[in-house]
Design an enzyme around this catalytic site. Structure first.
Site, mmCIF file in Angstrom:
data_model
loop_
_atom_site.group_PDB
_atom_site.id
_atom_site.type_symbol
_atom_site.label_atom_id
_atom_site.label_comp_id
_atom_site.label_asym_id
_atom_site.label_seq_id
_atom_site.Cartn_x
_atom_site.Cartn_y
_atom_site.Cartn_z
ATOM 1 N NE ARG A 66 42.208 42.716 48.741
ATOM 2 C CZ ARG A 66 40.974 42.623 48.496
ATOM 3 N NH1 ARG A 66 40.632 43.542 47.863
ATOM 4 N NH2 ARG A 66 40.048 41.548 48.912
ATOM 5 C CG HIS A 70 42.526 39.960 44.550
ATOM 6 N ND1 HIS A 70 41.090 39.997 45.251
ATOM 7 C CD2 HIS A 70 43.330 39.763 45.542
ATOM 8 C CE1 HIS A 70 41.503 39.784 46.340
ATOM 9 N NE2 HIS A 70 42.576 39.527 46.788
ATOM 10 C CG ASN A 98 37.755 40.538 43.297
ATOM 11 O OD1 ASN A 98 39.071 40.687 44.074
ATOM 12 N ND2 ASN A 98 37.802 39.775 42.116
ATOM 13 C CG HIS A 197 48.058 41.869 54.280
ATOM 14 N ND1 HIS A 197 47.282 40.603 54.750
ATOM 15 C CD2 HIS A 197 47.744 42.164 53.109
ATOM 16 C CE1 HIS A 197 46.807 40.249 53.796
ATOM 17 N NE2 HIS A 197 46.666 41.127 53.023
#
Length: 332
Positions: A66, A70, A98, A197
């Site tokens: 992740r 990001h 975040n 996911h």
């Protein structure tokens, strides 16, 4: 004599051509062999430290995957997400996507420290994130791929970019797709990368509206299976429990596989941003069905899409810098 001179000129041009082309290659784009001579043990060091971290806490694999995602969606893949508040820098760690959510920074710090001892000022934090994302996927049972390398690190961060560019759990399908397209990624990349996911967790606050008030009428999301919704409500109340964690894939939560897509077909996707892949667009729905049926095709596309995402606006050549500490910009 003329023939001899011509031969010597041609020989000289051919002899020096590889060096000229090599310099241009290094400065212009990414390739897997970037550290083969400057730091040949780089990838082994990352893998070793990461393997220990995942063995201690399997969840960290999803967290590091992740982080790379990001990072790349804000100013490109430049390790801007790793910077702390300092001087004129306002950290991306405090953004809505975040804050109280992004994690794994200590593992990146440990990797960077080991690399600085082995080969100082050579391996960028941005490349560490890219390698760690790949190794996290593999350690969780997912596909492997060669990571193009040669990124350099940013000199700043973008709090506003982090707040606006990263897809949110309650975004509409079209908003999510638009955010992907702004990074040069398409609908195939969107569905494949959403498959990450298959591992990891999400907080109650990220999906509570689906349980109690999806459209402002005080009712749950119609696309959420009733019994699954009831199970979620047990630990995600109408108020409180914001930080309570739930598996994104309740079937095989620590294994990288295609159960995520099978869950969507059963209307048991945890986040609204997951389930809309099935319910709001025909093309994405067909991809969900394909990946649910063919794990091999999902793995192949996930690897391709990760490479593509890792090539979003990297800093190369003389742009940016190689940080010696991933949390701060070098000042010398």
């Amino acid at each position: 004599m003329t023939h001899s001179m011509t031969f010597l000129i041609l020989f000289s041009l051919l002899a020096f051509a590889p060096f000229c082309l090599g310099n241009k290659k290094i400065g212009s784009y990414l390739y897997p062999q970037f550290y083969d001579y400057s730091c040949p043990q780089a990838q082994n060091i990352v893998k070793s430290i990461l393997a220990n971290a995942v063995a201690k806490e399997p969840r960290i694999a999803a967290s590091l995957l992740r982080l790379h995602f990001h990072d790349c969606f804000v100013k490109g893949c430049d390790a801007s997400i790793l910077l702390d508040n300092s001087g004129s820098i306002i950290s991306e760690k405090g953004s809505n996507p975040n804050r109280n959510s992004a994690r794994g920074f200590e593992v990146i710090d440990e990797i960077k420290s080991a690399l600085e001892k082995q080969c100082p000022r050579i391996v960028s934090c941005a490349d560490i994130l890219a390698i760690a994302a790949r190794d996290s996927t593999v350690l969780a049972g997912g596909p492997n791929w060669e990571v193009p390398l040669g990124r350099r690190d940013s000199l700043g961060a973008s709090l506003s970019g982090s707040n606006h560019n990263i897809p949110a759990p309650n975004n509409t399908f079209q908003t999510i797709l638009t955010k992907f397209k702004l990074q040069g990624l398409d609908i195939v990349d969107l569905v494949a990368l959403s498959g990450s996911h298959t591992i990891g967790n999400s907080r109650c606050t990220s999906f509570r509206q689906r349980l109690y008030n999806q459209t402002g009428n005080g009712k749950q999301d119609f696309s959420l299976e009733q019994y699954y919704a009831n199970e979620l409500r047990a630990n995600c109340p109408r108020s409180g429990g914001d930080q309570n964690l739930f598996f994104l894939d309740y079937v095989t939560p620590t294994k990288f596989d295609n159960n995520y897509f099978k869950n969507l077909l059963a209307y048991k996707g945890l986040l609204s941003s997951d389930e809309v892949l099935l319910t709001k667009n025909q093309e994405s729905a067909e991809l969900v069905k394909l990946y649910a049926e063919r794990n091999d095709i999902f793995f192949e596309q996930f690897a391709k899409s990760m490479i593509k995402m890792g090539n979003v606006s990297p800093l190369t050549g003389s742009r940016g810098q190689i940080r010696t500490n991933c949390r701060v910009v070098n000042t010398w």
